[in-house]
Design a protein around this motif. Structure first.
Motif, PDB file in Angstrom:
ATOM      1  N   ASP A  10      70.425  12.256 -48.687  1.00 33.78           N
ATOM      2  CA  ASP A  10      69.560  12.043 -49.848  1.00 33.78           C
ATOM      3  C   ASP A  10      68.203  12.685 -49.600  1.00 33.78           C
ATOM      4  O   ASP A  10      67.620  13.323 -50.469  1.00 33.78           O
ATOM      5  CB  ASP A  10      69.339  10.539 -50.093  1.00 33.78           C
ATOM      6  CG  ASP A  10      70.608   9.898 -50.617  1.00 33.78           C
ATOM      7  OD1 ASP A  10      71.559  10.632 -50.902  1.00 33.78           O
ATOM      8  OD2 ASP A  10      70.630   8.646 -50.713  1.00 33.78           O
ATOM      9  N   PHE A  11      67.719  12.457 -48.358  1.00 32.34           N
ATOM     10  CA  PHE A  11      66.401  12.965 -47.984  1.00 32.34           C
ATOM     11  C   PHE A  11      66.352  14.490 -48.118  1.00 32.34           C
ATOM     12  O   PHE A  11      65.433  15.048 -48.700  1.00 32.34           O
ATOM     13  CB  PHE A  11      66.101  12.529 -46.539  1.00 32.34           C
ATOM     14  CG  PHE A  11      64.876  13.136 -45.956  1.00 32.34           C
ATOM     15  CD1 PHE A  11      63.618  12.713 -46.348  1.00 32.34           C
ATOM     16  CD2 PHE A  11      64.963  14.133 -44.998  1.00 32.34           C
ATOM     17  CE1 PHE A  11      62.478  13.267 -45.798  1.00 32.34           C
ATOM     18  CE2 PHE A  11      63.837  14.694 -44.453  1.00 32.34           C
ATOM     19  CZ  PHE A  11      62.590  14.272 -44.848  1.00 32.34           C
ATOM     20  N   ILE A  12      67.406  15.141 -47.590  1.00 30.60           N
ATOM     21  CA  ILE A  12      67.425  16.608 -47.639  1.00 30.60           C
ATOM     22  C   ILE A  12      67.402  17.086 -49.105  1.00 30.60           C
ATOM     23  O   ILE A  12      66.611  17.962 -49.469  1.00 30.60           O
ATOM     24  CB  ILE A  12      68.650  17.172 -46.885  1.00 30.60           C
ATOM     25  CG1 ILE A  12      68.454  16.921 -45.383  1.00 30.60           C
ATOM     26  CG2 ILE A  12      68.833  18.662 -47.153  1.00 30.60           C
ATOM     27  CD1 ILE A  12      69.645  17.212 -44.533  1.00 30.60           C
ATOM     28  N   SER A  13      68.254  16.429 -49.933  1.00 30.83           N
ATOM     29  CA  SER A  13      68.286  16.901 -51.319  1.00 30.83           C
ATOM     30  C   SER A  13      66.970  16.580 -52.037  1.00 30.83           C
ATOM     31  O   SER A  13      66.485  17.349 -52.851  1.00 30.83           O
ATOM     32  CB  SER A  13      69.498  16.332 -52.058  1.00 30.83           C
ATOM     33  OG  SER A  13      69.348  14.970 -52.196  1.00 30.83           O
ATOM     34  N   ARG A  14      66.358  15.403 -51.653  1.00 28.19           N
ATOM     35  CA  ARG A  14      65.100  15.026 -52.270  1.00 28.19           C
ATOM     36  C   ARG A  14      63.981  15.997 -51.876  1.00 28.19           C
ATOM     37  O   ARG A  14      63.222  16.476 -52.708  1.00 28.19           O
ATOM     38  CB  ARG A  14      64.729  13.613 -51.824  1.00 28.19           C
ATOM     39  CG  ARG A  14      64.277  12.778 -52.961  1.00 28.19           C
ATOM     40  CD  ARG A  14      64.293  11.320 -52.672  1.00 28.19           C
ATOM     41  NE  ARG A  14      64.098  10.926 -51.316  1.00 28.19           N
ATOM     42  CZ  ARG A  14      64.845  10.017 -50.701  1.00 28.19           C
ATOM     43  NH1 ARG A  14      65.859   9.478 -51.332  1.00 28.19           N
ATOM     44  NH2 ARG A  14      64.598   9.662 -49.470  1.00 28.19           N
ATOM     45  N   VAL A  15      63.942  16.302 -50.557  1.00 28.52           N
ATOM     46  CA  VAL A  15      62.892  17.194 -50.069  1.00 28.52           C
ATOM     47  C   VAL A  15      63.071  18.586 -50.683  1.00 28.52           C
ATOM     48  O   VAL A  15      62.100  19.225 -51.107  1.00 28.52           O
ATOM     49  CB  VAL A  15      62.890  17.248 -48.522  1.00 28.52           C
ATOM     50  CG1 VAL A  15      62.022  18.378 -48.017  1.00 28.52           C
ATOM     51  CG2 VAL A  15      62.389  15.935 -47.971  1.00 28.52           C
ATOM     52  N   SER A  16      64.351  19.025 -50.776  1.00 25.81           N
ATOM     53  CA  SER A  16      64.606  20.338 -51.374  1.00 25.81           C
ATOM     54  C   SER A  16      64.082  20.336 -52.805  1.00 25.81           C
ATOM     55  O   SER A  16      63.451  21.292 -53.249  1.00 25.81           O
ATOM     56  CB  SER A  16      66.093  20.657 -51.387  1.00 25.81           C
ATOM     57  OG  SER A  16      66.654  20.315 -50.180  1.00 25.81           O
ATOM     58  N   HIS A  17      64.364  19.213 -53.483  1.00 29.50           N
ATOM     59  CA  HIS A  17      63.911  19.102 -54.863  1.00 29.50           C
ATOM     60  C   HIS A  17      62.377  19.116 -54.932  1.00 29.50           C
ATOM     61  O   HIS A  17      61.781  19.820 -55.741  1.00 29.50           O
ATOM     62  CB  HIS A  17      64.467  17.803 -55.466  1.00 29.50           C
ATOM     63  CG  HIS A  17      64.037  17.570 -56.862  1.00 29.50           C
ATOM     64  ND1 HIS A  17      64.593  18.252 -57.918  1.00 29.50           N
ATOM     65  CD2 HIS A  17      63.089  16.750 -57.381  1.00 29.50           C
ATOM     66  CE1 HIS A  17      64.003  17.849 -59.022  1.00 29.50           C
ATOM     67  NE2 HIS A  17      63.097  16.928 -58.727  1.00 29.50           N
ATOM     68  N   GLU A  18      61.760  18.353 -54.027  1.00 28.40           N
ATOM     69  CA  GLU A  18      60.296  18.269 -53.967  1.00 28.40           C
ATOM     70  C   GLU A  18      59.680  19.641 -53.705  1.00 28.40           C
ATOM     71  O   GLU A  18      58.617  19.970 -54.202  1.00 28.40           O
ATOM     72  CB  GLU A  18      59.865  17.339 -52.826  1.00 28.40           C
ATOM     73  CG  GLU A  18      60.248  15.918 -53.037  1.00 28.40           C
ATOM     74  CD  GLU A  18      59.117  15.102 -53.628  1.00 28.40           C
ATOM     75  OE1 GLU A  18      57.971  15.334 -53.260  1.00 28.40           O
ATOM     76  OE2 GLU A  18      59.416  14.247 -54.484  1.00 28.40           O
ATOM     77  N   LEU A  19      60.375  20.428 -52.865  1.00 26.68           N
ATOM     78  CA  LEU A  19      59.849  21.755 -52.536  1.00 26.68           C
ATOM     79  C   LEU A  19      60.068  22.709 -53.702  1.00 26.68           C
ATOM     80  O   LEU A  19      59.248  23.577 -53.973  1.00 26.68           O
ATOM     81  CB  LEU A  19      60.545  22.304 -51.277  1.00 26.68           C
ATOM     82  CG  LEU A  19      60.236  21.604 -49.955  1.00 26.68           C
ATOM     83  CD1 LEU A  19      61.115  22.140 -48.849  1.00 26.68           C
ATOM     84  CD2 LEU A  19      58.762  21.798 -49.568  1.00 26.68           C
ATOM     85  N   ARG A  20      61.208  22.518 -54.406  1.00 26.28           N
ATOM     86  CA  ARG A  20      61.559  23.457 -55.467  1.00 26.28           C
ATOM     87  C   ARG A  20      60.591  23.354 -56.656  1.00 26.28           C
ATOM     88  O   ARG A  20      60.194  24.379 -57.214  1.00 26.28           O
ATOM     89  CB  ARG A  20      62.992  23.221 -55.925  1.00 26.28           C
ATOM     90  CG  ARG A  20      63.583  24.491 -56.527  1.00 26.28           C
ATOM     91  CD  ARG A  20      65.012  24.339 -56.888  1.00 26.28           C
ATOM     92  NE  ARG A  20      65.214  23.078 -57.600  1.00 26.28           N
ATOM     93  CZ  ARG A  20      66.388  22.481 -57.723  1.00 26.28           C
ATOM     94  NH1 ARG A  20      67.438  23.005 -57.160  1.00 26.28           N
ATOM     95  NH2 ARG A  20      66.512  21.359 -58.398  1.00 26.28           N
ATOM     96  N   THR A  21      60.195  22.122 -56.987  1.00 22.29           N
ATOM     97  CA  THR A  21      59.335  21.941 -58.170  1.00 22.29           C
ATOM     98  C   THR A  21      58.027  22.737 -58.037  1.00 22.29           C
ATOM     99  O   THR A  21      57.736  23.566 -58.908  1.00 22.29           O
ATOM    100  CB  THR A  21      59.064  20.446 -58.415  1.00 22.29           C
ATOM    101  OG1 THR A  21      60.285  19.752 -58.195  1.00 22.29           O
ATOM    102  CG2 THR A  21      58.544  20.153 -59.797  1.00 22.29           C
ATOM    103  N   PRO A  22      57.239  22.546 -56.950  1.00 20.40           N
ATOM    104  CA  PRO A  22      56.007  23.363 -56.874  1.00 20.40           C
ATOM    105  C   PRO A  22      56.302  24.854 -56.746  1.00 20.40           C
ATOM    106  O   PRO A  22      55.590  25.672 -57.322  1.00 20.40           O
ATOM    107  CB  PRO A  22      55.293  22.845 -55.626  1.00 20.40           C
ATOM    108  CG  PRO A  22      56.219  21.943 -54.943  1.00 20.40           C
ATOM    109  CD  PRO A  22      57.329  21.588 -55.860  1.00 20.40           C
ATOM    110  N   LEU A  23      57.385  25.191 -56.015  1.00 22.26           N
ATOM    111  CA  LEU A  23      57.707  26.614 -55.837  1.00 22.26           C
ATOM    112  C   LEU A  23      58.008  27.272 -57.183  1.00 22.26           C
ATOM    113  O   LEU A  23      57.582  28.399 -57.448  1.00 22.26           O
ATOM    114  CB  LEU A  23      58.914  26.773 -54.900  1.00 22.26           C
ATOM    115  CG  LEU A  23      58.583  26.690 -53.405  1.00 22.26           C
ATOM    116  CD1 LEU A  23      59.858  26.714 -52.575  1.00 22.26           C
ATOM    117  CD2 LEU A  23      57.659  27.830 -52.988  1.00 22.26           C
ATOM    118  N   THR A  24      58.755  26.538 -58.055  1.00 19.62           N
ATOM    119  CA  THR A  24      59.087  27.075 -59.378  1.00 19.62           C
ATOM    120  C   THR A  24      57.804  27.315 -60.172  1.00 19.62           C
ATOM    121  O   THR A  24      57.640  28.367 -60.807  1.00 19.62           O
ATOM    122  CB  THR A  24      59.987  26.079 -60.136  1.00 19.62           C
ATOM    123  OG1 THR A  24      60.983  25.626 -59.246  1.00 19.62           O
ATOM    124  CG2 THR A  24      60.632  26.709 -61.353  1.00 19.62           C
TER     125      THR A  24
END
Ligand code: ADP
Length: 476
Positions: A249-263
């Motif tokens: 969950d953490f990995i997918s959450r962190v990936s998501h957290e990273l993706r939002t600002p990157l986008t």
């Protein structure tokens, strides 16, 4: 078969028991044989004692007179049913038997020869006759007053019955010995199986867990240490499964957290690149740059948090301690978050105390990080128009050793089931709000490194109060 625990048990216990049982059985067999033999010899001796009375004071030196005397003795011999009595002349030839049958001349009579040579003039012999019958014989040499051998009396008793009884008794003893060994093997193998089987299961399960299968369960068969081990193992598998789930969950959450600002960063950068040629108006340019700066800051924050977490996990977090005015540090954090609270329509209330508080010995940046995590959470989980109040308390009379920083919010609160777990790494009680789930774990660890505490009280729909307790610096 004799490998591992079974082999060790066989060597350490079974061999000793086999040895002891064999020794006892052998001892008993010897005792039985000895007792039976002495019993036969004793009965022959007691019968032969009559001879002393018969031939005591015997003076005649001729064999005819001896033969006559012996004949009378044999005639009147009262134990004819149990044994045979023979009369021998001085050369060892049989001249009379109680059974009346002629005795085989070829039979050896070692007892007679031994009796002639022995001091007390009597000797036993046990052996087999030519007919195959087992016998015990006692010869008593008769001498006259001058000491000349004039003949001998020989008693012969069949020991076939005695030997049969001896064999029967020895067989029973051996059987009992074997039964004891069988019982020991049976109970021992049951005991060994009660250890080996679960241990084997445990190692198979450990293997499965190592390959990522956490669903395997070990059946608890015994209510003992092994049973407890099985329970702990099942518990460990469950925890590992939960951790694995949390990690994923953490990995997918962190990936998501990273993706939002990157986008957002990528989007604005592209907009600026495309419209580079036809000059972008100032307002849009400023807005784009603002988003890029804000989102890069967010990315840095996430990466920092991850780095801290990894440092804590590997025990590499080192504090750069110095004498600190904790109010000044807290003030800085509140100043930093003030605008955000206003933008989000939340009331951030802080009355800075007038009094001067004792200093704290700690790591400036780490403690600021704790304040940010806690106040950020309070703002994050409190809706617009909600209140986040910060209070610092120090009472030199009731608790002169600690300073308390209390952050109270009127947000969604934490349910009683989630409350004990929110400080665990990766744990998120609220999946709707962004966050990696490690902020509180990092804050708690930093507080512990400062020998302080982080306590949370909360009620769903009421709000949350986080109390940070920091020890004050001891002067001198
Ligand atoms: P996150 O990054 O998810 O905020 P934290 O470790 O900081 O992770 O917090 C763990 C969980 O604790 C959060 O997911 C949230 O459910 C709960 N939590 C923390 N602080 C608050 C608060 N002030 N109000 C309500 N829930 C909170």
């Amino acid at each position: 078969m004799f490998k591992g625990i079974t082999g060790r048990w066989f060597l350490s216990t079974m061999l000793v028991i086999i040895l002891i049982v064999s020794m006892i059985v052998t001892g008993l067999i010897f005792a039985v044989t000895y007792l039976f033999n002495t019993e036969v010899e004793r009965s022959l001796s007691s019968v032969s004692n009559e001879l002393t009375a018969v031939f005591d004071g015997y003076t005649a030196d001729n064999s005819t007179a001896f033969a006559q005397e012996a004949h009378d003795y044999v005639e009147n011999f009262s134990h004819k049913e149990q044994m045979e009595v023979m009369v021998l002349n001085s050369t060892g030839r049989i001249i009379l038997t109680s059974s009346g049958f002629s005795f085989d001349e070829g039979e050896e009579m070692p007892d007679f020869n031994s009796a002639c040579e022995s001091d007390n003039k009597s000797a036993f012999w046990s052996g087999q006759l030519g007919s195959g019958e087992n016998v015990t014989a006692l010869s008593k040499v008769i001498s006259n007053k001058n000491g000349n051998v004039i003949g001998a009396v020989r008693y012969l008793v069949s020991t076939d019955g005695v030997i049969n009884r001896e064999i029967l008794l020895c067989a029973i003893i051996i059987l009992i010995g074997l039964a004891i060994l069988g019982l020991v093997v049976l109970t021992g193998s049951y005991f060994i199986r009660s250890i080996v089987t679960p241990v084997r299961q445990l190692s198979e399960t450990a293997d499965k867990i190592a390959h990522g299968d956490f669903s395997t369960k070990i059946e608890k068969r015994y209510n003992d240490e092994i049973g407890e081990l099985c329970d702990s193992f099942t518990e460990m598998a469950k925890d590992l499964e939960a951790t694995e789930q949390m990690k994923n969950d953490f990995i997918s959450r962190v990936s998501h957290e990273l993706r939002t600002p990157l986008t957002a960063i990528k989007g604005w950068a592209e907009t600026m690149q495309i419209s580079g040629k036809r000059k972008l108006d100032r307002r849009t340019f400023d807005k784009g740059m603002g988003v890029i700066i804000k989102e890069s800051g967010r990315l840095t924050g996430i990466v920092e948090e991850l780095l801290d977490f990894s440092r804590i996990q590997t025990g590499r977090m080192v504090l750069l301690n110095e004498k600190l005015d904790i109010l000044a540090e807290l003030d800085e954090v509140i100043y930093m978050l003030k605008d955000r609270a206003v933008n989000e329509g939340k009331h951030l209330i802080y009355d800075e105390p007038e009094a001067v508080y004792p200093p704290v010995f700690g790591d400036r940046n780490r403690l600021k990080q704790v304040f940010i995590n806690i106040i950020d959470n309070a703002l994050k989980y409190t809706p617009s128009d909600g209140v986040v109040a910060i209070e610092v308390k120090y009472n030199e009379h009731t608790d002169p050793d600690n300073i308390l920083i209390i952050v109270t919010d009127t947000g969604c609160g934490i349910s009683p089931e989630d409350l004990p777990k929110v400080k665990e790494k990766f744990y998120k009680a609220n999946q709707k709000v962004n966050g990696s789930g490690i902020g509180l774990a990092v804050a708690d660890e930093i507080m512990q490194l400062h020998k302080g505490t982080l306590d949370i009280e909360s009620g769903v729909g009421v709000g949350t109060t986080v109390t940070l307790k920091l020890p004050v610096m001891k002067e001198g």
